[in-house]
Design an enzyme around this catalytic site. Structure first.
Site, PDB file in Angstrom:
ATOM      1  N   LYS A 145     -32.351   6.451  21.337  1.00  0.00           N
ATOM      2  CA  LYS A 145     -32.216   4.990  21.418  1.00  0.00           C
ATOM      3  C   LYS A 145     -32.678   4.463  22.774  1.00  0.00           C
ATOM      4  O   LYS A 145     -32.605   3.260  23.032  1.00  0.00           O
ATOM      5  CB  LYS A 145     -30.755   4.589  21.193  1.00  0.00           C
ATOM      6  CG  LYS A 145     -30.153   5.091  19.888  1.00  0.00           C
ATOM      7  CD  LYS A 145     -28.659   4.776  19.832  1.00  0.00           C
ATOM      8  CE  LYS A 145     -28.014   5.390  18.596  1.00  0.00           C
ATOM      9  NZ  LYS A 145     -26.551   5.167  18.575  1.00  0.00           N
ATOM     10  N   ARG A 167     -31.411  31.066  21.889  1.00  0.00           N
ATOM     11  CA  ARG A 167     -30.699  32.001  22.746  1.00  0.00           C
ATOM     12  C   ARG A 167     -29.899  31.324  23.844  1.00  0.00           C
ATOM     13  O   ARG A 167     -28.716  31.601  24.016  1.00  0.00           O
ATOM     14  CB  ARG A 167     -31.686  32.988  23.391  1.00  0.00           C
ATOM     15  CG  ARG A 167     -31.983  34.224  22.572  1.00  0.00           C
ATOM     16  CD  ARG A 167     -33.416  34.612  22.706  1.00  0.00           C
ATOM     17  NE  ARG A 167     -34.270  33.539  22.210  1.00  0.00           N
ATOM     18  CZ  ARG A 167     -34.577  33.386  20.927  1.00  0.00           C
ATOM     19  NH1 ARG A 167     -34.106  34.221  20.049  1.00  0.00           N
ATOM     20  NH2 ARG A 167     -35.341  32.383  20.512  1.00  0.00           N
ATOM     21  N   THR A 168     -30.531  30.425  24.592  1.00  0.00           N
ATOM     22  CA  THR A 168     -29.839  29.847  25.745  1.00  0.00           C
ATOM     23  C   THR A 168     -28.642  29.020  25.301  1.00  0.00           C
ATOM     24  O   THR A 168     -27.535  29.168  25.826  1.00  0.00           O
ATOM     25  CB  THR A 168     -30.805  28.991  26.578  1.00  0.00           C
ATOM     26  OG1 THR A 168     -31.906  29.788  26.988  1.00  0.00           O
ATOM     27  CG2 THR A 168     -30.101  28.445  27.813  1.00  0.00           C
ATOM     28  N   HIS A 186     -35.658  28.038  35.225  1.00  0.00           N
ATOM     29  CA  HIS A 186     -34.704  28.474  34.201  1.00  0.00           C
ATOM     30  C   HIS A 186     -33.722  29.414  34.895  1.00  0.00           C
ATOM     31  O   HIS A 186     -33.735  30.628  34.678  1.00  0.00           O
ATOM     32  CB  HIS A 186     -35.430  29.178  33.066  1.00  0.00           C
ATOM     33  CG  HIS A 186     -34.632  29.311  31.799  1.00  0.00           C
ATOM     34  ND1 HIS A 186     -33.257  29.163  31.769  1.00  0.00           N
ATOM     35  CD2 HIS A 186     -35.008  29.580  30.523  1.00  0.00           C
ATOM     36  CE1 HIS A 186     -32.835  29.330  30.522  1.00  0.00           C
ATOM     37  NE2 HIS A 186     -33.872  29.584  29.759  1.00  0.00           N
ATOM     38  N   ARG A 219     -30.667  21.244  29.068  1.00  0.00           N
ATOM     39  CA  ARG A 219     -32.088  21.609  28.970  1.00  0.00           C
ATOM     40  C   ARG A 219     -32.875  20.343  28.682  1.00  0.00           C
ATOM     41  O   ARG A 219     -32.467  19.502  27.882  1.00  0.00           O
ATOM     42  CB  ARG A 219     -32.338  22.621  27.860  1.00  0.00           C
ATOM     43  CG  ARG A 219     -33.832  22.790  27.546  1.00  0.00           C
ATOM     44  CD  ARG A 219     -34.124  23.973  26.686  1.00  0.00           C
ATOM     45  NE  ARG A 219     -33.911  25.214  27.432  1.00  0.00           N
ATOM     46  CZ  ARG A 219     -34.223  26.422  26.946  1.00  0.00           C
ATOM     47  NH1 ARG A 219     -34.764  26.539  25.755  1.00  0.00           N
ATOM     48  NH2 ARG A 219     -34.000  27.495  27.669  1.00  0.00           N
TER      49      ARG A 219
END
Length: 312
Positions: A80, A51-52, A129, A101
């Site tokens: 890496k 969703r986000t 959030h 995120r």
């Protein structure tokens, strides 16, 4: 240049402007169809999201901009060993704004300190959030007509739920808010939040049974028990179905109570509830696109003109 790390990064007055802009976008989408033409959003998602991430991508696309990025750490140079600081320095060369995120609390803040473009915290661990909180506030304001004088029940994972923590911190700035925290003992809201509420003199109660408080609620904010936040499978299995909102429980609720959920849903809301007019969680997802469109325009300092052009 501004970033968004927490809902508190904007004043109530600034939030009102963002919500007003989101409302105008909802009513007149054609006015904003080319507002971000030539602009690029980077979505840097070190943790899975549907969703986000897609909401951000939809928002930028609807504004006429473009999107680049990655959807998990394994497909980035983090695999890496590249640091967040180095990644954002590179991303700043490629994009005009970044949504990040990360599973580690504070990682987007580290990125913001090194970035030359606006950075939006799209969720950091169990911490914050903010764009979900802006979505929640816009949903409440749009459907209830106000952001004050109501009783809200927050139910489920209140310990690890970053959406819950962000929403509480945002709502305490409004008058007449009463909190009911509904959770098993193991998933109680953290002490630092209840300590803050005590200091501010904001009323709250902690209960275990959802049925006991349903008749008192103006809003019910359901959350899933998050498997990814548990250290062992046994605890998750024991708690994952602790709360299930169904038609029987809904009979106890007010006729105008709203049900919100940041999604994804697992078992905590029965699908039979979806047809109830009080179920607002899919509308909530749509409001998430509008508020992210408004946020992108605000952070890029783009003012759409009446005829559909833009000014910076």
């Amino acid at each position: 240049m501004r970033h968004l790390m927490s809902p508190l990064d904007f004043t109530k007055e600034e939030l009102d402007k963002i919500f007003d802009l989101a409302g105008d976008i909802e009513r007149h989408p054609e006015k904003y169809a080319h507002a971000c033409s030539g602009k690029i959003l980077a979505t840097c998602f070190y943790e899975p999201s549907t969703r986000t991430r897609l909401s951000f991508e939809s928002a930028m696309t609807r504004l006429g901009g473009q999107v680049i990025g990655f959807s998990d750490a394994a497909s980035s140079s983090a695999s890496k060993g590249e640091s967040v600081s180095d990644t954002i320095r590179i991303i700043s060369c490629y994009a005009d704004i970044c949504a990040m995120r990360h599973p580690k609390e504070g990682a987007p803040m580290v990125a913001a300190e090194k970035s030359t473009i606006p950075v939006i915290n799209a969720g950091d661990g169990g911490h914050q959030h903010p764009t979900q909180t802006l979505t929640d506030l816009l949903t409440i304001r749009s459907l209830k007509g106000r952001l004050n004088d109501f009783t809200i029940g927050l139910c489920g994972d209140l310990k690890f739920g970053r959406t819950v923590h962000s929403l509480i911190n945002a709502l305490v700035r409004y008058s007449g808010i009463r909190f009911l925290f509904i959770s098993p003992e193991e998933l109680k809201v953290p002490d630092y939040i209840t300590d803050m509420l005590k200091e501010r003199g904001i009323p709250y109660e902690e209960v275990i049974r959802l049925e006991d408080v349903m008749p008192r609620l103006d809003l019910l904010y359901m959350t899933r028990v998050q498997k990814e936040r548990f250290f062992n499978e046994e605890d998750y299995v024991r708690l994952k179905d602790f709360y299930i909102l169904n038609e029987e429980k809904m009979k106890l609720a007010k006729e105008d109570m709203l049900i919100l959920h940041p999604l994804p849903r697992v078992n905590e809301i029965s699908v039979e509830v979806d047809e109830d007019p009080r179920a607002a969680y899919f509308k909530q997802a749509q409001y998430g696109v509008y508020v992210r469109m408004a946020l992108i325009l605000t952070l890029l300092n783009i003012q759409p003109l009446p005829e559909g052009g833009t000014s910076c």
